[in-house]
Design a protein around this motif. Structure first.
Motif: not given
Length: 152
Positions: A32-43, A111-120, A125-131
């Motif tokens: 349910v998340t774009p890309g490969h989750l392991g790649s996002h976690l491992h970088g 939650i993705d449907a009711v928040t602005p942008g594409n939550l998933r 996205e790389p970097g610090p924790v987003r709100p």
């Protein structure tokens, strides 16, 4: 002695079944998340090269909350039913475990449907924790609390 062996057998069965459900939960989050989750976690990038700058701390927070959420549901199902015969107690554990995974996925989409942008997309996205990652994490833990209450 027989009670001890029976309890040890139950512990092994619950651990194996719960472990499998948690693996399924991880793969559902990966789906349910774009890309490969392991790649996002491992970088890692598309070529497989790792970089700390490619790691998504938001994805790590959401994945951690997702796993804790599903583990809490499994724990509650085992805790409330584990003293009974393994058959029905195991069926409760599997049923509520799968329900927890499905509800977490559904709530992530809601939650993705009711928040602005594409939550998933944003939480990967790389970097610090987003709100929005805090919101997605809190939602997963809220789902666990609700499912746990329905078990008890």
């Amino acid at each position: 002695m027989n009670d001890l062996l029976n309890a040890l057998l139950h512990a092994i069965v619950y651990a194996l079944v719960s472990g499998l459900i948690l693996i399924v939960a991880y793969y559902v989050l990966d789906l349910v998340t774009p890309g490969h989750l392991g790649s996002h976690l491992h970088g890692t990038d598309d070529s497989g090269k790792a970089s700390v700058h490619l790691q998504s701390r938001s994805a790590a927070l959401v994945a951690a909350a997702w796993m804790v959420s599903n583990a809490l549901v499994l724990f509650t199902a085992i805790w409330t039913n584990g003293a009974t015969d393994l058959g029905w107690a195991l069926a409760w554990t599997v049923s509520f475990g799968i329900l927890g995974v499905a509800l977490n996925a559904a709530m992530l989409f809601a939650i993705d449907a009711v928040t602005p942008g594409n939550l998933r997309q944003i939480v990967c996205e790389p970097g610090p924790v987003r709100p929005l990652a805090y919101l997605a994490s809190a939602t997963a833990l809220s789902v666990a609390a609700i499912v746990c209450a329905s078990i008890a």
